[in-house]
Design an enzyme around this catalytic site. Structure first.
Site, PDB file in Angstrom:
ATOM      1  N   HIS B 224     -14.733  -6.935 -19.026  1.00  0.00           N
ATOM      2  CA  HIS B 224     -15.470  -6.649 -20.259  1.00  0.00           C
ATOM      3  C   HIS B 224     -15.712  -5.146 -20.450  1.00  0.00           C
ATOM      4  O   HIS B 224     -15.464  -4.580 -21.511  1.00  0.00           O
ATOM      5  CB  HIS B 224     -16.808  -7.398 -20.210  1.00  0.00           C
ATOM      6  N   ASN B 316     -23.882 -12.948 -29.940  1.00  0.00           N
ATOM      7  CA  ASN B 316     -22.862 -13.822 -30.545  1.00  0.00           C
ATOM      8  C   ASN B 316     -23.273 -15.292 -30.593  1.00  0.00           C
ATOM      9  O   ASN B 316     -22.433 -16.176 -30.550  1.00  0.00           O
ATOM     10  CB  ASN B 316     -21.562 -13.723 -29.734  1.00  0.00           C
ATOM     11  N   SER B 385     -19.907  -7.374 -28.851  1.00  0.00           N
ATOM     12  CA  SER B 385     -19.601  -6.428 -27.767  1.00  0.00           C
ATOM     13  C   SER B 385     -18.485  -5.484 -28.162  1.00  0.00           C
ATOM     14  O   SER B 385     -18.466  -4.318 -27.747  1.00  0.00           O
ATOM     15  CB  SER B 385     -19.146  -7.203 -26.514  1.00  0.00           C
TER      16      SER B 385
END
Lengths: 259, 450
Positions: B224, B316, B385
């Site tokens: 990530h 989210n 993100s």
């Protein structure tokens, strides 16, 4: 810089405007008992390249000056001409990058006031060629302008005001042998300094940028002629400001009535 | 008396001499006849419209002019005129009666413009400048980065959906103004970074720290953080991979999430203080939790008071905004839009949302181990993100050209320059996309005031 500007402003206005009238009396009577008076209108267009942000960027100032002029001259060749009038000036493409949102002016003409005058002295006249000195000082006080900033999510506005001055000083050569027609060449040093204050307000965002401006060229050459028709005197001149990167130009027209 | 005359004449000669030395010596030496012609002009005007002939004006190295003749001139007369100037190549643009003329041999473009301008049959003459599109980096996959420049292209492999033209953050236009400064640092507080990645290895400000494992090696074992870092500041114009928002700015990797993508608030707090004390100009938080924390808020205040801008993802889950993004006073809360400038339904919402940025199918870096050997280390990501580092990159660019701005001013610039893309349904600031999708051009490039 501000101190210099203020000193020059005060001295210029003192010398050329209202106080100039009083000073002229004592100055002129020192040379002669006869003073010739004239009054009229003048128009001047100037287009000078200006630099800003430590000479990193440049744009131009275009200005049209319409002035009322009062001329005093003596038999000894001294002429003092205070003037006052209005100016329409264009600072398009001036960019303000110190504000939170950078902006570039494309607002066209802004109005303002012009104060100043000129003083010349023809010292010699030998074989139809006259020689002397001439100085001129102009101070331009722009009016305050408001513009909105387009395309934002909230309302934003700009408040701007330009002020500037220009001086020209140097030798003046005239051809005096012709009837009613006197060509001249005037050249010398010509500084141009200005300040454009622009305040940006977008909700709680508020900053002011004081942009210091200066002319790119520091010299000038004016070619022209004076035409005498009875009591009227007309002067036409073309101004050149040569610099390393190009040539700026302008023009002057003056019509005076002698009495 | 003689002395006075001598003094005046000497002064006059010296002044004239200095005047001509200051003027363009080369120009005068080559073409004194042009100066004579210029003196005869009666209409006041400045050469080159009053602008100096700076290199920028002719930076495109043009060798052609555009010349417009008076409409009553026949093509034969124009041809004769051009021939008299020794013009060897020209082409008429029909309907407008404009001629594209190759600059005659021996003349510079500036001189040729001047020569044509003196001709009374010419309405105007100007250099035939070369135009160019806004800066487009040469990175291999830039064409898939619709977030930066959306031409309406397919957003992935052939057969992928097409985006709406210009549903993007106007990155290419803004790169004309700046591509960032190397001393501006983006702290990526996330799962770490892949130090071997070809688009990131030269962009590391310092090795940072791993607060999850309490060691100085924040290598990414999740993926990530590498993806997020690439969006904000991947090495750009290097003929491979992707383009980052802030080309030249550096990355400070701080690992606060473990291999499962989880981490304690304490690690985040440590990382905020570390970033603030170690040169970060902007902190990117593409993570968050659903619980408030006074300690976390205090850490954000610590950064805010030291002019470090914190940008955080809204989340989210189609739920309230996560923390730290929900700390409105100290954070820019970022939600996501897609390639059609539409907010996906899964994004979190609330009054804390400040702005939006593309967060659907965003191409960026993945760790070199992620896909296994012989695979390119890039992949698509989804979520707020991915939206957040677009905003962090913009903050870094603003800091690059206006380091004097305070943190609240930078936050306001980003808010107020956003495009209100859902104005039809929710005019003004709303809970779904805040002020709107960020617009880098408005935030960075001088706005024309008319």
């Amino acid at each position: 810089m501000k101190k210099v500007l203020i000193i020059l402003l005060i001295s210029g206005i003192t010398f050329f405007s209202t106080a100039g009238f009083l000073a002229s009396a004592s100055l002129l009577t020192a040379y002669t008992s006869k003073i010739n008076y004239a009054t009229g209108l003048g128009y001047r267009f100037l287009n000078r390249t200006i630099t800003w942000d430590d000479n990193e960027y440049s744009s131009s100032v275009k200005a049209s000056l319409l002035t009322a002029q009062f001329s005093f001259s003596t038999d000894y060749g001294v002429t003092l001409t205070p003037l006052v009038g209005v100016v329409f000036q264009n600072f398009d493409h001036l960019v303000f990058r110190q504000l939170p949102l950078s902006v570039e002016l494309e607002v066209g003409n802004m109005s303002g006031w012009v104060f100043g005058g000129n003083l010349s002295w023809q010292a010699i006249d030998y074989s139809g060629i006259g020689g002397g000195l001439k100085g001129e000082f102009l101070y331009i006080l722009g009016t305050t302008n408001n513009w909105s900033i387009p395309g934002l999510a909230v309302e934003g506005k700009l408040t701007g005001k330009p002020t500037w001055w220009e001086a020209r000083v140097g030798p003046l050569v005239t051809l005096t042998s012709l009837d009613n027609f006197t060509p001249f060449l005037w050249t010398g040093y010509s500084p141009w300094r200005g300040n454009f204050s622009l305040e940006e307000t977008i909700e709680s965002l508020n900053r002011t940028e004081e942009k210091e401006l200066q002319g790119k060229s520091h010299i000038f050459i004016t070619l022209g002629s004076v035409f005498n028709i009875s009591a009227f005197r007309a002067k036409l001149g073309v101004d050149f400001y040569p610099g390393k990167d190009g040539l700026d130009m302008g023009a002057t027209l003056q019509i005076l009535y002698s009495f | 008396m003689k002395k006075r005359y001598l003094f005046l004449i000497t002064g006059l000669i010296l002044t004239l001499l200095v005047s001509f030395i200051y003027s363009n010596q080369e120009f005068l030496r080559k073409r004194p006849d042009l100066i004579r012609q210029a003196e005869m002009v009666t209409t006041p005007r400045s050469l080159n419209e009053g602008h100096p002939w700076r290199p920028r004006s002719f930076s495109a190295k043009t060798d052609h002019l555009l010349v417009k003749f008076k409409p009553n001139l026949s093509p034969q007369v124009v041809a004769t005129t051009l021939d008299s100037y020794r013009v060897r190549e020209y082409k008429r643009i029909p309907r407008l009666n404009i001629y594209r003329v190759k600059v005659p041999t021996g003349l510079s473009v500036e001189e040729a413009v001047l020569v044509f301008q003196q001709n009374p049959d010419v309405l105007y003459a100007e250099p035939d400048y070369k135009a160019h599109i806004a800066i487009t980096p040469n990175d291999t996959f830039f064409k898939y980065q619709y977030a930066l420049y959306n031409s309406g292209q397919e957003i992935g492999i052939p057969g992928s959906p097409r985006g709406k033209s210009r549903a993007d953050i106007k990155a290419t236009e803004s790169w004309e103004e700046t591509t960032g400064q190397e001393d501006v640092v983006i702290a990526v507080i996330d799962t770490g970074i892949d130090f071997e990645h070809p688009d990131l290895k030269n962009k590391i400000y310092s090795t940072g720290y791993d607060f999850a494992n309490n060691d100085p090696d924040p290598t990414d074992d999740h993926g990530h953080g590498t993806h997020v870092a690439g969006i904000a500041a991947a090495e750009t114009n290097n003929e491979e991979g992707i383009a980052g928002v802030a080309w030249k700015c550096k990355i400070l990797p701080l690992k606060v999430m473990d291999a499962n993508g989880e981490g304690y608030y304490a690690w985040m707090i440590d990382a905020i203080v570390y970033a603030t004390d170690n040169g970060a100009d902007v902190i990117n938080f593409s993570l968050g939790g659903d619980q408030p924390s006074k300690s976390l808020e205090d850490a954000l205040a610590y950064a805010y008071e030291r002019d470090v801008v914190v940008v955080a993802a809204a989340g989210n889950e189609n739920a309230p905004v996560l923390y730290p993004a929900a700390y409105d006073a100290y954070c820019l809360a970022v939600t996501a839009t897609d390639y059609n400038d539409i907010r996906p339904e899964w994004t979190n919402h609330g009054p804390e949302v400040d702005v939006a940025a593309p967060g659907v199918r965003i191409l960026s870096c993945v760790p070199t181990w992620y896909w296994g050997p012989n695979s390119l280390p890039y992949g698509y990501g989804y979520g707020t993100s991915m939206a957040t580092p677009h905003v962090a990159g913009l903050v870094a660019l603003i800091k690059s050209i206006k380091p004097w701005l305070r943190v609240n001013e930078i936050m306001d610039i980003i808010r107020y320059t956003a495009d209100d893309i859902n104005a039809a349904n929710y005019p003004g600031k709303d809970d779904f996309i805040g002020y709107g999708r960020i617009n880098m051009e408005k935030a960075l490039v001088p706005i024309k005031i008319k």
